[in-house]
Design a protein around this motif. Sequence first.
Motif, PDB file in Angstrom:
ATOM      1  N   HIS A  76      -9.048   7.704  -0.153  1.00  0.00           N
ATOM      2  CA  HIS A  76      -8.922   8.179   0.463  1.00  0.00           C
ATOM      3  C   HIS A  76      -9.838   9.398  -0.476  1.00  0.00           C
ATOM      4  O   HIS A  76      -8.279  10.987  -0.426  1.00  0.00           O
ATOM      5  N   ASP A 107      -7.499   3.249   5.452  1.00  0.00           N
ATOM      6  CA  ASP A 107      -6.555   2.136   4.821  1.00  0.00           C
ATOM      7  C   ASP A 107      -6.417   0.568   5.414  1.00  0.00           C
ATOM      8  O   ASP A 107      -7.016  -0.432   5.183  1.00  0.00           O
ATOM      9  N   HIS A 145      -3.833   4.340  -5.035  1.00  0.00           N
ATOM     10  CA  HIS A 145      -5.071   3.747  -3.972  1.00  0.00           C
ATOM     11  C   HIS A 145      -5.453   5.106  -3.360  1.00  0.00           C
ATOM     12  O   HIS A 145      -6.472   5.594  -3.359  1.00  0.00           O
ATOM     13  N   ASN A 159       0.968  -1.388   0.163  1.00  0.00           N
ATOM     14  CA  ASN A 159      -0.087   0.009   0.070  1.00  0.00           C
ATOM     15  C   ASN A 159       1.066   1.337  -0.175  1.00  0.00           C
ATOM     16  O   ASN A 159       0.709   2.156  -1.111  1.00  0.00           O
TER      17      ASN A 159
HETATM   18 FE   LIG Z   1      -3.894   5.400   2.262  1.00  0.00          FE
END
Ligand SMILES: [Fe+2]
Length: 343
Positions: free
Chosen positions: A163, A297, A158, A152
């Motif tokens: 987010h 996350d 991502h 990640n």
């Molecule tokens: Fe993140």
Amino acid sequence: MFLNNAWYVAELSSALGTGLVSVRVLGQSLVLYRLSDGSVAALEDACPHRKLPLSMGRRRGDLVECGYHGMTFDAAGRCLRVPGTQPIPETARVRSYPAVERQGFIWVWMGAPERADPATIFDIEHWDHPEWGRTEPDAMVVRCSYLHITDNLLDPTHVAWVHPSSFGDQACEQTPLQTVASSIGVVVSRWMLGVEVAPFYAPYVRFAGRADRQQHYEVRFPSHACIRAVFAPAGSAGTASVEAHPDTFLMDSYNFMTPIDERTTRYFWVQTRNFAPGDAIVSSQFAASVRAAFEEDKVVLEAVQIGIENARSPLQPLFIDAGPARFRRELQRRIEAESNADG
Ligand SMILES: [Fe+2]
């Protein structure tokens, strides 16, 4: 499998008071405590007699007394007292781990003690810089392999989906990535030109209008990351002085992953920023927003752990996996080299 000859964060400095603190690192239980000279001791958290955790016993000055029958150990793991038994058996000792407190974290070395070099502990570059501010170091438990977190943290894309209300914006969906591997880790980065400032950063950026944004995602072996966010006035990307420009916003997010076991990780972090040193309000706003984003996350990564464990078909690789895959391959090579050398 883990890399043993490495430093890992065992605990936040702020969590170590005068008592005994039990932590788990790489599947091993350790008891931490602070010695009278301020340094930190880390021992195997199990009395050799009946394996009661020493953390359930008591401090006796710089010694630890087991809460079952009073066997007493020093910070090197030597047994100095066995009530009712003389002489003390040669084998009555516990493992002692090299431990160093630095920049808000307690680090422990999980491999051969003679190889522990504190100079190799991940340095938080601007920790004491007079013009930089920082948040309080913080932590959470994430129920997934540490490797899903390193994946990640080598994946700048991502943020667009995980987010969208903080770190992400549309430019994060399409701009291509550069991956660079070195002897210490992997960096995945990109510049996004003429973009809007994403919501997390907008209140703090000192210039108006569009920005050139850099995402610099670096993970070093075994599992320690620095994620640098750069927002500079549009048009300044690629200039030699972009990071020194007086209006440029810089934030470094340090992420230190400590495997508790194969599928549980303690995730430690701290952020530094090139403005508002000592500003407790900015620091607490940063800390709250970062924690909220990391909770996003956590939701994804815990579900990924379960999804991969239960997979009924192969994973579909994508181009964006290049950096994470490179990191995993090299870490695995190092773990195998270490276990071959030990075997
Ligand atoms: Fe993140």
